[in-house]
Enzyme design. Structure first.
Site, PDB file in Angstrom:
ATOM      1  N   LEU A 145      13.580  23.635  -9.984  1.00 30.04           N
ATOM      2  CA  LEU A 145      12.972  23.460  -8.709  1.00 30.04           C
ATOM      3  C   LEU A 145      11.397  23.759  -8.824  1.00 30.04           C
ATOM      4  O   LEU A 145      10.935  24.746  -9.603  1.00 30.04           O
ATOM      5  CB  LEU A 145      13.406  24.525  -7.532  1.00 30.04           C
ATOM      6  N   ASP A 146      10.816  22.917  -8.331  1.00 29.45           N
ATOM      7  CA  ASP A 146       9.315  23.139  -8.431  1.00 29.45           C
ATOM      8  C   ASP A 146       8.952  24.373  -7.967  1.00 29.45           C
ATOM      9  O   ASP A 146       9.723  25.049  -7.022  1.00 29.45           O
ATOM     10  CB  ASP A 146       8.353  21.989  -7.288  1.00 29.45           C
ATOM     11  N   ARG A 147       7.957  25.031  -8.230  1.00 36.07           N
ATOM     12  CA  ARG A 147       7.270  26.223  -7.934  1.00 36.07           C
ATOM     13  C   ARG A 147       7.393  26.409  -6.288  1.00 36.07           C
ATOM     14  O   ARG A 147       7.845  27.557  -5.819  1.00 36.07           O
ATOM     15  CB  ARG A 147       5.821  26.472  -8.327  1.00 36.07           C
ATOM     16  N   THR A 149       8.987  24.808  -4.046  1.00 36.97           N
ATOM     17  CA  THR A 149      10.118  24.481  -3.324  1.00 36.97           C
ATOM     18  C   THR A 149      11.089  25.556  -3.413  1.00 36.97           C
ATOM     19  O   THR A 149      11.541  26.108  -4.419  1.00 36.97           O
ATOM     20  CB  THR A 149      10.818  23.183  -4.013  1.00 36.97           C
ATOM     21  N   ASN A 242       9.418  16.039  -9.510  1.00 34.74           N
ATOM     22  CA  ASN A 242       8.475  15.875  -8.580  1.00 34.74           C
ATOM     23  C   ASN A 242       9.063  14.519  -7.770  1.00 34.74           C
ATOM     24  O   ASN A 242       8.274  13.941  -7.012  1.00 34.74           O
ATOM     25  CB  ASN A 242       6.908  15.802  -8.719  1.00 34.74           C
TER      26      ASN A 242
END
Length: 305
Positions: A145-147, A149, A242
């Site tokens: 997961l993105d930082r 998110t 992303n």
């Protein structure tokens, strides 16, 4: 010495041990095993032991009440609960067994370190945790997961399970959903975004035709429109870097707080993207596993009329 009747489950003497230890001599689910061995214990109490993370199978914490025990396995009941408690402000363990760990990650925490980012990550934190049980233990990255998110993530506890999950991801994971707040009123109640995404290091670009990027598909459903924002539920058919953020920008509705991809406001002081659902078949047992988190309260608050 008094002899006990042989019920098929023999307790191993272990003087001054931190554990009560039992050998498994015939196949049985963990709940039934513990109820047989711990005479008079209720199912509620067994589930409490599992929730409190004091039951281990072959030196790995087990929280699954119907975990299938096989002949030769070892079941341990820890006498020192605090040794296996996990507390961290950025991570919460939702489930753990000998093969996988499922966690809730908070926004602001990296999933795994990159070449240029050496800070503590979810992987580092969980590796330190499993090493408390056995210094040779590790956790292995399956997806990210993105930082910024938040939401549900899964890690493997051995390389074989990691490879199984990665190689068969689309067969094993059957439902993976996000909730997001985006800018403006969505024109459609539902739709699909398809494009080819290319990682440009600092950002990901999107093309409506095949330009050598990775084909990417995002399905969305509009839940609510209010106060100049829309709450949408998203389901990924592919899982690119992303992906949701870029696809929402391409629709003209960037994710709230996403300055990189076109948003000019940050009312929540975070990226308004949350992985709220992850459903999959257990990579070893084949059991259906469902994990669902509530929508973050700040998301709901921003959408109140």
């Amino acid at each position: 010495m008094n002899k006990r009747k042989n019920t098929g489950y023999n307790r191993m003497p272990h003087a001054a041990s931190r554990y009560t230890i039992y050998n498994v001599t015939e196949p049985m689910e963990l709940m039934d095993f513990l109820m047989k061995k711990m005479a008079g214990i209720s199912r509620t109490r067994v589930k409490a032991l599992l929730t409190n993370r004091v039951v281990l199978v072959d030196n790995n914490i087990q929280t699954q009440y119907n975990f299938p025990l096989l002949r030769g396995m070892k079941v341990q009941i820890s006498k020192e609960k605090h040794k296996h408690e996990f507390r961290h402000p950025m991570l919460k363990i939702l489930y753990e067994d000998a093969y996988i760990i499922v966690v809730e990650k908070k926004e602001g925490l990296l999933s795994v370190a990159s070449e240029h980012q050496k800070e503590r990550t979810a992987q580092h934190i969980l590796t330190e945790y499993v090493k408390r049980q056995n210094r040779n233990n590790r956790v292995f990255v399956v997806h990210r997961l993105d930082r910024e998110t938040s939401g549900v993530m899964m890690f493997a506890k051995d390389e074989k399970t990691q490879h199984n999950l990665r190689d068969n991801w689309h067969d094993i994971v059957f439902d993976r959903r996000y909730v997001a707040l985006v800018m403006g009123d969505m024109e459609k109640d539902q739709g699909t975004v398809e494009s080819w995404l290319t990682d440009r290091k600092l950002y990901v670009s999107s093309s409506p035709y095949d330009d050598g990027g990775k084909y990417s598909v995002t399905h969305y459903r509009t839940i609510k429109r209010a106060n100049g924002f829309s709450m949408i539920e998203l389901q990924l058919e592919t899982g690119r870097k992303n992906q949701i953020r870029v696809h929402m920008q391409s629709l003209g509705h960037p994710v709230v707080g996403d300055m990189r991809y076109g948003c000019e406001t940050d009312p929540l002081r975070r990226l308004a993207l949350h992985a709220f659902k992850l459903c999959f078949y257990h990579p070893i047992t084949g059991e259906t596993m469902n994990f669902e988190l509530p929508y973050p309260m700040p998301f709901r608050s921003l959408m109140q009329r």
